[in-house]
Write an enzyme that holds these catalytic residues in place. Sequence first.
Site, PDB file in Angstrom:
ATOM      1  N   PHE B 131       0.854  -1.180   0.000  1.00 27.62           N
ATOM      2  CA  PHE B 131       0.000   0.000   0.000  1.00 27.62           C
ATOM      3  C   PHE B 131       0.898   1.241   0.000  1.00 27.62           C
ATOM      4  CE2 PHE B 131      -2.768   3.306   1.620  1.00 27.62           C
ATOM      5  CZ  PHE B 131      -3.838   3.148   0.760  1.00 27.62           C
ATOM      6  N   ASP B 203       1.709  -4.657   8.240  1.00 25.87           N
ATOM      7  CA  ASP B 203       0.532  -3.793   8.139  1.00 25.87           C
ATOM      8  C   ASP B 203      -0.694  -4.707   8.063  1.00 25.87           C
ATOM      9  OD1 ASP B 203      -1.603  -2.188   7.321  1.00 25.87           O
ATOM     10  OD2 ASP B 203      -0.346  -0.924   6.053  1.00 25.87           O
ATOM     11  N   TYR B 228     -10.813   1.610  10.434  1.00 27.82           N
ATOM     12  CA  TYR B 228     -12.038   1.938   9.692  1.00 27.82           C
ATOM     13  C   TYR B 228     -12.428   0.928   8.626  1.00 27.82           C
ATOM     14  CZ  TYR B 228      -8.663   4.352   6.536  1.00 27.82           C
ATOM     15  OH  TYR B 228      -7.620   4.677   5.721  1.00 27.82           O
ATOM     16  N   LYS B 229     -11.699  -0.167   8.518  1.00 29.51           N
ATOM     17  CA  LYS B 229     -12.061  -1.193   7.534  1.00 29.51           C
ATOM     18  C   LYS B 229     -12.862  -2.294   8.234  1.00 29.51           C
ATOM     19  CE  LYS B 229      -7.995  -0.071   4.715  1.00 29.51           C
ATOM     20  NZ  LYS B 229      -8.676   0.392   3.497  1.00 29.51           N
ATOM     21  N   ARG B 377     -12.560  -4.604  -7.100  1.00 37.58           N
ATOM     22  CA  ARG B 377     -12.284  -5.223  -5.802  1.00 37.58           C
ATOM     23  C   ARG B 377     -13.584  -5.359  -5.019  1.00 37.58           C
ATOM     24  NH1 ARG B 377      -8.573  -2.272  -1.246  1.00 37.58           N
ATOM     25  NH2 ARG B 377     -10.545  -1.277  -0.740  1.00 37.58           N
TER      26      ARG B 377
END
Lengths: 418, 418
Positions: B131, B203, B228-229, B377
């Site tokens: 990322f 991560d 927040y995921k 995705r």
Amino acid sequence: MMTQHRLTSRDQAQARDGQDCLAPMRAHFALPDDITYLDGNSLGPLPHAVRARMTRTVNAEWGQGLIRSWNDAGWIDLPERVGARIARLIGAPAQAVFAADSTSVNLFKLLSAALALRPERRVIVSERGNFPTDLYMAQGLITQLDRGHRLVLVDDASAIPAALCDDTALLMLTHVDYRSGAMHDMAALTHQAHRVGALTLWDLAHSAGAVPLDLAGADVDFAVGCGYKYLNGGPGAPAFFHVAERHADAFVQPLAGWFGHEAPFAFEPQYRPAPGAARYLCGTPPVLAMAALDAALELWEDVDLDALRAKSLALTDAFIATIEGACPDRVLELITPRDPARRGSQVSFRHPQAYAVMQALIARGVIGDFRAPDILRFGFTPLYTRFVDVFDAAKTLRAVLETRAHERPEFQIRAKVT
Amino acid sequence: MMTQHRLTSRDQAQARDGQDCLAPMRAHFALPDDITYLDGNSLGPLPHAVRARMTRTVNAEWGQGLIRSWNDAGWIDLPERVGARIARLIGAPAQAVFAADSTSVNLFKLLSAALALRPERRVIVSERGNFPTDLYMAQGLITQLDRGHRLVLVDDASAIPAALCDDTALLMLTHVDYRSGAMHDMAALTHQAHRVGALTLWDLAHSAGAVPLDLAGADVDFAVGCGYKYLNGGPGAPAFFHVAERHADAFVQPLAGWFGHEAPFAFEPQYRPAPGAARYLCGTPPVLAMAALDAALELWEDVDLDALRAKSLALTDAFIATIEGACPDRVLELITPRDPARRGSQVSFRHPQAYAVMQALIARGVIGDFRAPDILRFGFTPLYTRFVDVFDAAKTLRAVLETRAHERPEFQIRAKVT
């Protein structure tokens, strides 16, 4: 001069509130009836507008809009939009100010920039009494860089000009002292720093929303500030940073997160800084906290900052005069400047049992702050504080001291946070 | 093997939902009826518990309690308490994990620690497809340190072991790839890194709350992750960091803010790091955002993480099989591993017009993500995603492709955030 401002009765205080052009602003805040809140310089009270905004942001934007709200509700632009609102309050161009991260994290970015822009210089000048996190962040950066930088701390503000020299990279000061409430002359000190070729970083934690500021006029290089004190953005609200336009493109700050990238959603493996001060953004912005701060800042749109300053000085004048009139035995030592030009928006006294006195005041509904080791701090936040609050607080403080209420054992034990 | 999981009717999908032991969890979330939400790996939906918590935190704690709530409502302990909840989900000791700042800022702290703990080594190994903010933060730190460190990026995960050598200070990887959904073998790669004397930083943005994790068992040194995921903490929720206990006292990280001080409220001019991983805290915690994340994490207390993983794989298996059964012309190229041991909790396909296809899907109420340049995705967040969502999404995707709906001009223009 002071005695004329002394409040001798609650009626007199109410009369002064009746003449206050900012008095209607108080209705915008959820302030409990049973307390006198003189701690808005630690945590601003809840604006009613924030309730509605949080309901909308949580239920409609997050709950219903979900991921689409990054565009549809403008979440993506919050750091910029909130920054522009703050810019007006601090006398800076909108594009120089962004809301982001904590004050501490923003200090690290700007300290890094300042040292990089003065690569031949090794000294940061500050005050030993500066707010600790400012000193800590400088210490953390200096240790990490390991290039012989030094933090030179003066014990008294009057020693600052003499401490500036041709090895000074940065003068880092908090504009209004968190303990004494003493205010620096931002323009004069910035000018003195520039004269020796140094940069300036001002911490506006106790200034933004408290006193009129003119960062552009004072030619300030860098600034940080706090969203949860006079700006009423809520506990731990996002902080803000200011980078003068002449420096904005001159350095790539080390906290090079994707929100400071020129094209975050291109997902490129190589960092390319956004143009301007936006490169000082880092990670994903905290939307709920940003929305609260944004709503709180809306209240400032029509506020006359000169009227705000006049009321602030009138409140602090009145508190000093009323306390000194009521407590003539000098057990309280005023440490806030009497000179209005050198005073922020708070009044602080030393008292040998300051912690216990503040606990006794809080038990009676007067909320101020204790600051170690011996300081009673009262914040007069002119957007919603009244002259009757000044009167009530002074009367309660006198009653505590006269009855020695603070000597009761339950007020001696310190809580974790004070 | 795949074909047996293909969903051929909505009834069949509903029957599988009827057998799902996690199915009752969906009622805890505010999911709009008219959309199929397959983007919980970008932004988790709103838990109903968060509404109540925000009302309490805003109105009672902030509005009524004001500054007193730092103690009385336990705001001061939120980073530690929220961290302990996350620790359980990632197989780490409670005292090794804290919620704080953004993922990007936390990466900087841990990257700084890793390089300092391997002072003779100069290389960070990572993937070019990691990322971007992970790579950017490493680039920012390397540039700032200016000590000859290098970021070595491999193009393919299979090249990681060969890239590790006695100059490797750190192996920094994202456990589940944000584009392909491919999952690394955390224990094996950590072991390989340790064998050459390197440290590891994982991560967990697409892992925490998605797959069972055992950081302690894998002997992981450092980790960061996202609130927040899959953890559903709200847009821009606080992130978290993990520091193995053996490293926690070994280094003083540079973002040395007052909340990482041993005694923040002693207001000392000299930084003294708190013992343990708490020294990796920095500024004042964002209370509103922390409270939302805390409430969202309460939902996880009784969740069986092995059942979660089994459902995740069943959902992604079913989606792959149903899409491949429905779209046999191979215009979609699966880039997610078919091997369950190598798959996270998402399914991604390449399509030459992926952006327009995703826009057409969103217009039909199926929300997934586009990732540049050509990736569709779909996140299957097992806490609330149903088999009927799998069926509906597959059916809609087939309809879009069969009718060439994505070729309509309104789906070709890219919005600012996608």
